[in-house]
Design an enzyme around this catalytic site. Structure first.
Site, short mmCIF file in Angstrom:
data_model
loop_
_atom_site.label_atom_id
_atom_site.label_comp_id
_atom_site.label_asym_id
_atom_site.label_seq_id
_atom_site.Cartn_x
_atom_site.Cartn_y
_atom_site.Cartn_z
N ARG A 66 1.03 -0.91 0.09
CA ARG A 66 0.10 -0.29 -0.03
C ARG A 66 0.70 1.49 0.08
O ARG A 66 0.99 2.26 -0.54
CB ARG A 66 -0.86 -0.15 1.07
CG ARG A 66 -1.74 -1.26 0.94
CD ARG A 66 -2.90 -1.89 0.66
NE ARG A 66 -3.28 -2.57 0.42
CZ ARG A 66 -4.09 -3.45 1.28
NH1 ARG A 66 -3.44 -3.72 2.11
NH2 ARG A 66 -5.03 -4.05 1.16
N ASP B 289 -0.12 -6.09 -3.67
CA ASP B 289 -1.76 -6.24 -3.04
C ASP B 289 -2.43 -5.62 -4.42
O ASP B 289 -1.27 -5.18 -5.22
CB ASP B 289 -1.90 -5.69 -1.41
CG ASP B 289 -3.59 -5.37 -1.27
OD1 ASP B 289 -4.50 -5.13 -1.98
OD2 ASP B 289 -3.61 -6.21 -0.18
N HIS C 41 -7.30 -9.47 -4.20
CA HIS C 41 -6.05 -8.08 -4.18
C HIS C 41 -4.77 -8.63 -4.93
O HIS C 41 -3.80 -8.37 -4.42
CB HIS C 41 -5.77 -8.97 -2.50
CG HIS C 41 -6.51 -8.62 -1.34
ND1 HIS C 41 -6.23 -7.12 -1.06
CD2 HIS C 41 -7.26 -9.02 -0.57
CE1 HIS C 41 -7.09 -7.31 0.05
NE2 HIS C 41 -7.52 -8.08 0.73
N CYS D 173 -8.20 -15.84 -12.65
CA CYS D 173 -9.60 -17.02 -13.49
C CYS D 173 -8.54 -18.36 -12.46
O CYS D 173 -7.54 -18.56 -13.09
CB CYS D 173 -8.71 -16.15 -15.20
SG CYS D 173 -10.01 -18.44 -15.38
N GLU E 49 -11.20 -11.97 1.18
CA GLU E 49 -11.42 -10.92 1.03
C GLU E 49 -11.48 -10.91 -0.96
O GLU E 49 -11.42 -10.22 -1.58
CB GLU E 49 -11.23 -10.01 1.46
CG GLU E 49 -11.48 -9.57 2.78
CD GLU E 49 -10.71 -8.22 3.34
OE1 GLU E 49 -11.32 -6.87 3.86
OE2 GLU E 49 -9.73 -7.47 2.41
N CYS F 256 -13.65 -21.59 -15.66
CA CYS F 256 -14.01 -21.63 -14.55
C CYS F 256 -14.87 -22.51 -14.36
O CYS F 256 -14.23 -22.95 -13.56
CB CYS F 256 -14.00 -20.31 -13.66
SG CYS F 256 -12.47 -18.94 -13.49
N ASP G 66 -2.96 -1.53 13.05
CA ASP G 66 -3.67 -0.55 11.68
C ASP G 66 -4.83 0.13 13.07
O ASP G 66 -4.98 0.56 12.05
CB ASP G 66 -3.79 -0.83 10.42
CG ASP G 66 -4.39 -2.58 10.81
OD1 ASP G 66 -3.55 -3.64 11.36
OD2 ASP G 66 -5.35 -2.10 9.88
C1 ACM Z 1 -6.88 -9.62 5.86
O1 ACM Z 1 -6.73 -8.42 6.67
N1 ACM Z 1 -7.43 -9.21 4.63
C2 ACM Z 1 -6.04 -10.70 6.30
ZN ZN Z 2 -12.50 -17.59 -15.16
#
Ligand code: ACM
Ligand code: ZN
Length: 531
Positions: free
Chosen positions: A169, A198, A261, A295, A327, A339, A422
């Site tokens: 980041r 990320d 990510h 993918c 996420e 897929c 954080d």
């Molecule tokens: C996370 O905080 N996305 C592992």
């Molecule tokens: Zn795919």
């Protein structure tokens, strides 16, 4: 997490607070006469005899190679004292197989000298960190440095004790990472989890795929101050950093976060998305929920991934790789012919199971290079037995522990409610952050029992602790240190010290002394003004 940037002003606030802290804590901790070691040793017997120390010491190694770094650390701990009638001149480092914990050590300080025994280099290193802190607990007057005789037998409660940095980041220069490693190793953390990729940036050079860094390491100019931000680590820099960390007995654990990510990756190589979008730029980097995932039905992705793992295996000595898995926005998989084809070929019932398939495949790939895998745990997924998951989501410890038992997984505890560094440490630091983000006080970190009340036997799948430092609002190292300390002291105790040797009251008494140590090292921290 999309909480940003206005809060960065807080670094300035931190420096002012630091001055306030000097006023508050000087005199409380500077002249303590008690041993003051973080993390608290598991067994320490302080005697009644006083030992007068000299700065003119002789070190000797038996069964270990001479270690210049340790010698200079120990010499520095004696340095400021000029004394002519000293008791102790000999500091002996002895390899002793009887110290059965590979990270354990014994330390004795008496009239006859100072002896540290350990069966490994790691244990020896921890013995030295304790020695340095022990000597520093007692006032160093210009003419005299006296300490009480002592006998310590110590070993960690958990083998894995980690802090995380997120240069994806906001890029973090190598020298700053080194400063972070210096500080954490002094408090017996042994792993630096390095979140190298990320949505916002790809930070590790991969020679076969140069666009990952040529394109993927550049962050848009609009998210912050209008200046294009970028940065990545070359393989040479990372090798040097690994060596630097290893000298301090810290493992550098790299993370390549997939299948979510991955915006930076897909900006550089759009062909690995379900629906390649060659117009992607770094300009949408604040997107959340996250952009398209990788993918999973594209067989070429596995070749691409294997090359990345192969190149990483030539850089990192750590036996593990963190592959993320958190996420993930899975919508694209249900619409993607590749897929869906893979799903029917493998007889999978749900799109979600595509991720389990990916986990199994990357675990096999990593095994070819002798690497085990760590995943961010997400409920409802199947992880390869014997691998490790990180517990992170707020309030999910019970389910994750049950899942680890069911699936035969190892566990690293990074729970939001105790270990997301954080998160702000007080309401006043929360001002610029979104409403959902909780305050995580020093006390709340201290209260963490990573064993979750389980017996040693029942909890033996729990490997240890880690704190995150997600980097969305971590613009520089001052800010990162401000968010890390003093909560890292509390986590150090949680990872090292048995519950029956821990006490919040004692921790609070010991704290000012260690804040002074940080000040002397030029390390920023948040003054714990409400204690
Ligand atoms: C996370 O905080 N996305 C592992
Ligand atoms: Zn795919």
């Amino acid at each position: 997490m999309n909480y940003l940037l206005k809060g960065l002003k807080q670094s300035g606030v931190a420096l002012k607070s630091l001055l306030l802290a000097v006023v508050l804590i000087i005199g409380i901790g500077a002249y303590a006469q008690e041993p003051n070691i973080f993390p608290e040793p598991n067994s320490m017997r302080v005697g009644i005899e006083w030992i007068t120390l000299s700065n003119d010491i002789v070190t000797s190694f038996k069964g270990f190679d001479d270690d210049k770094h340790l010698i200079s650390q120990v010499k520095d701990a004696f340095k400021k004292v000029e004394n002519t009638s000293a008791d102790v001149l000999q500091v002996k480092f002895i390899r002793d197989k009887k110290v059965d914990n590979t990270q354990g050590y014994t330390l004795s300080i008496g009239k006859k000298g100072i002896v540290i025994k350990a069966s490994t280099e790691v244990g020896l290193f921890y013995g030295v960190q304790t020695l340095v802190q022990y000597l520093d607990s007692y006032p160093k007057l210009s003419t005299e440095h006296r300490v009480k005789e002592v006998s310590i037998e110590d070993a960690p409660r958990f083998g894995y004790r980690s802090l995380m940095l997120d240069p994806a980041r906001h890029f973090i220069p190598v020298e700053d990472v080194e400063r972070y490693i210096d500080a954490m190793s002094f408090y017996k953390f042994n792993t630096l989890h390095f979140h190298l990729t990320d949505d916002h940036g790809w930070r590790i050079e991969i020679k076969k795929y140069p666009r990952l860094t040529e394109v993927g390491s550049k962050r848009d100019a609009t998210h912050d101050d209008g200046i294009l931000k970028g940065g990545f680590y070359t393989q040479e820099q990372l090798k040097d950093l690994v060596a630097y960390a290893n000298e301090r007995h810290v493992d550098l654990l790299p993370e390549i976060d997939i299948p979510g990510h991955g915006h930076a990756l897909l900006t550089a190589y759009p062909e690995y998305a379900c629906f390649p979008d060659t117009t992607l730029t770094a300009e949408i980097h604040e997107a959340y929920p996250h952009a398209e995932p990788i993918c999973i039905g594209n067989p070429k992705f596995y070749e691409f991934y294997e090359t990345i793992i192969q190149e990483m295996s030539t850089i990192f000595t750590c036996k593990e790789i963190h592959v993320g898995g958190d996420e993930v926005n899975k919508d694209a998989w249900s619409k993607c012919p590749k897929c869906q084809q893979l799903k029917s070929k493998e007889g999978l019932k749900k799109d979600d199971e595509l991720m389990d398939h990916l986990f199994a495949e990357i675990t096999k790939i990593a095994a070819k290079y002798d690497k085990k895998i760590i995943f961010w745990h997400e409920g409802g997924h199947h992880y390869p037995a014997g691998e490790t998951v990180s517990l992170w989501r707020l309030g999910t410890a019970k389910e994750v522990i049950a899942d680890c038992k069911k699936q035969n997984l190892q566990l690293i505890c990074v729970p939001g409610e105790h270990a997301y560094f954080d998160y702000p440490q007080s309401m006043s630091d929360k001002e610029y952050l979104p409403a959902w983000i909780p305050v995580l006080t020093l006390k709340k970190t201290y209260e963490f029992d990573p064993g979750y009340g389980l017996s040693k036997e029942d909890g033996k799948f729990i490997r240890g602790v880690e704190a995150t430092m997600w980097g969305e609002s971590m613009k520089n190292m001052d800010r990162i240190f401000y968010m890390t300390y003093p909560r890292a002291f509390a986590l150090a105790d949680a990872g090292w010290t048995e519950m029956n040797n821990r006490s919040w009251e004692k921790f609070k008494e010991k704290l000012p002394h260690h804040l002074i140590i940080l000040m002397k090292k030029g390390i920023n921290f948040r003054p714990p003004i409400e204690l």
